[in-house]
Design a protein around this motif. Structure first.
Motif, PDB file in Angstrom:
ATOM      1  N   ALA A  20       0.877  -1.237   0.101  1.00 16.10           N
ATOM      2  CA  ALA A  20      -0.153   0.117  -0.025  1.00 16.10           C
ATOM      3  C   ALA A  20       0.980   1.086  -0.040  1.00 16.10           C
ATOM      4  O   ALA A  20       0.173   2.270  -0.514  1.00 16.10           O
ATOM      5  CB  ALA A  20      -0.856  -0.013   1.248  1.00 16.10           C
ATOM      6  N   GLY A  21       1.986   1.104   0.418  1.00 13.80           N
ATOM      7  CA  GLY A  21       2.876   2.287   0.484  1.00 13.80           C
ATOM      8  C   GLY A  21       3.718   2.669  -0.720  1.00 13.80           C
ATOM      9  O   GLY A  21       4.325   3.677  -0.864  1.00 13.80           O
ATOM     10  N   GLN A  22       3.539   1.738  -1.695  1.00  9.44           N
ATOM     11  CA  GLN A  22       4.266   1.902  -2.954  1.00  9.44           C
ATOM     12  C   GLN A  22       3.620   2.824  -3.930  1.00  9.44           C
ATOM     13  O   GLN A  22       2.456   2.726  -4.028  1.00  9.44           O
ATOM     14  CB  GLN A  22       4.791   0.568  -3.304  1.00  9.44           C
ATOM     15  N   PRO A  23       4.391   3.463  -4.511  1.00  6.79           N
ATOM     16  CA  PRO A  23       3.609   4.274  -5.527  1.00  6.79           C
ATOM     17  C   PRO A  23       2.722   3.523  -6.694  1.00  6.79           C
ATOM     18  O   PRO A  23       1.909   3.947  -7.086  1.00  6.79           O
ATOM     19  CB  PRO A  23       4.941   5.099  -6.292  1.00  6.79           C
ATOM     20  N   GLU A  24       3.154   2.319  -7.145  1.00  4.90           N
ATOM     21  CA  GLU A  24       2.340   1.429  -7.667  1.00  4.90           C
ATOM     22  C   GLU A  24       1.018   1.248  -7.421  1.00  4.90           C
ATOM     23  O   GLU A  24       0.212   0.748  -8.098  1.00  4.90           O
ATOM     24  CB  GLU A  24       3.157   0.185  -8.197  1.00  4.90           C
ATOM     25  N   SER A  25       0.686   1.248  -6.276  1.00  2.52           N
ATOM     26  CA  SER A  25      -0.510   0.984  -5.433  1.00  2.52           C
ATOM     27  C   SER A  25      -1.482   2.133  -5.529  1.00  2.52           C
ATOM     28  O   SER A  25      -2.684   1.911  -5.064  1.00  2.52           O
ATOM     29  CB  SER A  25      -0.364   0.401  -4.339  1.00  2.52           C
ATOM     30  N   VAL A  26      -0.933   3.420  -6.009  1.00  2.50           N
ATOM     31  CA  VAL A  26      -2.154   4.269  -6.021  1.00  2.50           C
ATOM     32  C   VAL A  26      -3.391   3.966  -6.744  1.00  2.50           C
ATOM     33  O   VAL A  26      -3.377   3.562  -7.986  1.00  2.50           O
ATOM     34  CB  VAL A  26      -1.249   5.515  -6.651  1.00  2.50           C
ATOM     35  N   GLY A  27      -4.526   4.294  -6.124  1.00  2.19           N
ATOM     36  CA  GLY A  27      -5.680   3.770  -6.872  1.00  2.19           C
ATOM     37  C   GLY A  27      -5.947   2.462  -6.678  1.00  2.19           C
ATOM     38  O   GLY A  27      -7.343   2.115  -6.994  1.00  2.19           O
TER      39      GLY A  27
END
Length: 205
Positions: A143-150
């Motif tokens: 959840a804290g990784q940029p790829e998880s936005v959205g």
């Protein structure tokens, strides 16, 4: 008096660990449901009544083995997801860590692989609880990784479950592989985890 109590506590812990170690050795060749406490106490060299000072039943001993086998892995598994580097580097690191853990703790991995779907419900539940904890911890890291936005929380939990299941499958594959097959197992595990990673990038596309 305190010195005597301390010595007794140390001896009690030593006996408990001896029971766990003996059971793990015996479980190399059988399932927990067929293991008798007399087998375990005989291997340690203590009276059967001594078993009950540490465990209520062989099922409780099995739960303790689950904690011993999986409890210390939480930082490692979460760490493989949160580590620096791109996804390929994280995957390579994860596969390497799994291979090393299997080399160092084959009996624990074999026990978990056998008892995950074994005949002792209490132990199955303990393994399932540990796996759910792994999944929740990996979800938090993802959840804290940029790829998880959205991403929704449910989708992140599903993704975390895919990674955790693949890690467990990889451990089992390393355990069963002959020495000459280890590189192939590592390559296949890497490909599978990269496929999950590619799917992650396109899930919301």
């Amino acid at each position: 008096m305190s010195h005597t109590l301390g010595a007794r506590q140390v001896q009690k812990q030593k006996t408990r660990q001896s029971l766990l170690d003996a059971a793990l050795g015996l479980l190399e060749e059988q399932s927990l449901s067929s293991l008798g406490l007399r087998e375990v106490t005989r291997a340690v060299g203590v009276a059967p009544t001594a078993f009950y000072r540490h465990f209520h039943s062989t099922a409780d001993l099995g739960v303790a083995l689950v904690e011993e086998a999986l409890g210390s892995l939480h930082p490692m598994i979460a760490g493989t997801v949160s580590a620096s580097g791109d996804s390929g580097e994280r995957i390579d690191r994860a596969v390497s860590l799994i291979a090393r853990h299997v080399r160092e703790h084959p009996a624990h991995i074999r026990f978990i692989a056998r008892e995950r779907n074994g005949g002792v419900q209490k132990v199955r539940a303990a393994i399932a609880e540990q796996m759910a904890r792994f999944t929740a911890e990996v979800r938090t890291e993802l959840a804290g990784q940029p790829e998880s936005v959205g991403w929704s929380d449910d989708d992140l939990l599903m993704l975390a479950g895919l990674y955790v299941d693949q890690m467990l499958m990889t451990a089992g594959a390393f355990l069963e592989a002959a020495p000459g097959e280890l590189d192939q197992v590592a390559r296949e595990a890497t490909r599978r985890m990269r496929l999950i990673s590619i799917g992650r990038r396109h899930w919301l596309g």
